[in-house]
Design a protein around this motif. Sequence first.
Motif, PDB file in Angstrom:
ATOM      1  N   ARG A 180       0.816  -1.219   0.000  1.00 34.03           N
ATOM      2  CA  ARG A 180       0.000   0.000   0.000  1.00 34.03           C
ATOM      3  C   ARG A 180       0.850   1.270   0.000  1.00 34.03           C
ATOM      4  O   ARG A 180       0.336   2.347   0.236  1.00 34.03           O
ATOM      5  N   ASP A 253      -3.668   4.231   1.226  1.00 38.80           N
ATOM      6  CA  ASP A 253      -4.757   3.610   1.975  1.00 38.80           C
ATOM      7  C   ASP A 253      -4.259   3.283   3.378  1.00 38.80           C
ATOM      8  O   ASP A 253      -3.867   2.157   3.686  1.00 38.80           O
ATOM      9  N   VAL A 274      -6.623  -3.278  -2.267  1.00 39.62           N
ATOM     10  CA  VAL A 274      -7.992  -3.357  -1.758  1.00 39.62           C
ATOM     11  C   VAL A 274      -8.814  -2.229  -2.368  1.00 39.62           C
ATOM     12  O   VAL A 274      -8.343  -1.093  -2.466  1.00 39.62           O
ATOM     13  N   LEU A 278     -14.357  -0.633  -0.206  1.00 42.86           N
ATOM     14  CA  LEU A 278     -14.328  -1.228   1.133  1.00 42.86           C
ATOM     15  C   LEU A 278     -13.757  -0.293   2.189  1.00 42.86           C
ATOM     16  O   LEU A 278     -14.118  -0.391   3.365  1.00 42.86           O
ATOM     17  N   TRP A 279     -12.842   0.605   1.801  1.00 36.50           N
ATOM     18  CA  TRP A 279     -12.137   1.416   2.793  1.00 36.50           C
ATOM     19  C   TRP A 279     -12.013   2.886   2.413  1.00 36.50           C
ATOM     20  O   TRP A 279     -11.388   3.664   3.135  1.00 36.50           O
ATOM     21  N   LEU A 300     -12.939  -6.566  -5.398  1.00 43.29           N
ATOM     22  CA  LEU A 300     -12.819  -6.079  -4.024  1.00 43.29           C
ATOM     23  C   LEU A 300     -11.396  -6.158  -3.494  1.00 43.29           C
ATOM     24  O   LEU A 300     -10.868  -5.190  -2.961  1.00 43.29           O
ATOM     25  N   ARG A 301     -10.761  -7.309  -3.640  1.00 49.02           N
ATOM     26  CA  ARG A 301      -9.418  -7.515  -3.082  1.00 49.02           C
ATOM     27  C   ARG A 301      -8.532  -8.187  -4.128  1.00 49.02           C
ATOM     28  O   ARG A 301      -8.144  -9.352  -3.974  1.00 49.02           O
ATOM     29  N   ASP A 304      -2.697  -8.524  -2.477  1.00 50.09           N
ATOM     30  CA  ASP A 304      -2.402  -8.872  -1.088  1.00 50.09           C
ATOM     31  C   ASP A 304      -2.158  -7.585  -0.301  1.00 50.09           C
ATOM     32  O   ASP A 304      -1.142  -6.913  -0.499  1.00 50.09           O
ATOM     33  N   ALA A 305      -3.093  -7.243   0.581  1.00 43.97           N
ATOM     34  CA  ALA A 305      -3.001  -5.985   1.327  1.00 43.97           C
ATOM     35  C   ALA A 305      -1.790  -5.935   2.247  1.00 43.97           C
ATOM     36  O   ALA A 305      -1.399  -4.854   2.692  1.00 43.97           O
ATOM     37  N   ASP A 311       1.649  -2.749  -4.783  1.00 48.92           N
ATOM     38  CA  ASP A 311       0.676  -3.481  -5.584  1.00 48.92           C
ATOM     39  C   ASP A 311       0.651  -2.948  -7.015  1.00 48.92           C
ATOM     40  O   ASP A 311       0.862  -1.761  -7.260  1.00 48.92           O
TER      41      ASP A 311
END
Length: 341
Positions: A180, A253, A274, A278-279, A300-301, A304-305, A311
Motif C-alpha cells: 500500500r 490507503d 484493496v 471497502l475502505w 474487491l481484493r 495482497d493488502a 501493488d
Amino acid sequence: MSGSTGAPRAARPQVLVLRALGLGDLLTVVPCLRALRRSMQDSDIVLAAPGRLSAAVRATGLVDRLLPVGAPGRAVPAGLGWAGPAPDVAVDLHGNGPPSHLLLQRLRPGRLLAFRHSGTPDIAGPHWRPDEHERDRWCRLLRWYGIEADPTDLAIPRPACPSPAPGAVVVHPGADSGARRWPAQRFAAVARALDRAGHRVVVTAGVGEGRLGRRVAAEAGLPAEAVLGGADDVPFPQLCALVADARCVVVGDTGLAHLATALGTPSVVLFGPVAPRLWGPPQHPAHRVLWRPRPGEDPLRPGDAHGPLPDARLLRITVDEVLEAVQAVLRHDPDAATARR
C-alpha cells in the motif's frame, strides 16, 4: 477519558468494545462509538485497543476508558486483562468469528453484540458480508441489535492546539505494508511540483518511517524541517491540528486518510490491493480516490493488502494523475483550510 488501567468501575454499567487495531480502524468505527454513547448514556464505554492510540481515542470524546491491548498485525489479542465484574454489554467490532467472539464470551458479559458465525452458534447476530464498506458493516451490526448508527457520522472534534503548518499540503508516503506504499520517488515528484507551484508542503512520517520521510523531502528539494515525525509518531494532537488546517492530504490507503475524512479535510487517496469501495472516503468532491484495477480482476481484493512490494494497481497511478486530483480538490473549495481554522 480517564486512566488506562482497564479496571471497570462497578457503580455504572460497563460497555466493553473490542477494536484492537490501528488508527484508521478506530476512525471508521467513530459512528458506532457515537451510537453506543448516545444509546447507553448512563454506561461507561471502555474500548479495548492498542495503548499507542490513547490520544486518538481521547480525541473522539466518545470513550470513558481505554483498555490497552494489542496483537501482531490484525490478529485477535490472546487476552484482555479485564478486571472486576463482567461487562454488562460487550461489542465485537474487531472480527467476525470464534477468535474474537470467544475472547469476549470468556468475560461472561450480560449481552454480546457480534456477527453470526457457525463456530459460535449461540450468537444470533446478522450475517457478515465481505463486500461491505467497513463503516457500513459495523453500523449495520448495531442496527441489527436495535441501536441506530449512521455511517456518515464520522466527524471528530478539531483539537485546541495550533497547527505546526497551517494551510499546508500534507504528503504522507508511509503505510503499514509495502503493498500500500506508492513509490517514494513518485511522492517526491508530487511534493516537488506542489512546492514549485507555491504550496507549502509538509511530509509526515510515522514511527520507523523517518528514512522514508527524509528521502521524499530531500528528493523534492524540501528543507529537513518539512518532515514531521519519523523517529516516533507525530503526537496525535499535533497531527490532528496539522490535518485539520491542511489544504489537502495526499496519502495511501492508511490511517491518515481516515483522519482527513474525520476532520473534513480534502484528500487524494491512492489505493492498490484493496478496493476503495471497502475502505475509501465518502463520495464527495473534497475527496479524490485513485485506483487502477484491470477488467477481470477481483473487484474487491485483487491484491495482497499485506504484501511487501507495491501493488500493481498502485503502480499504475501516475504522478500527473495525483497532481490533477490535488488541483481538483483545491478548486472545489480553495478556502476550505481558512474556513476550518
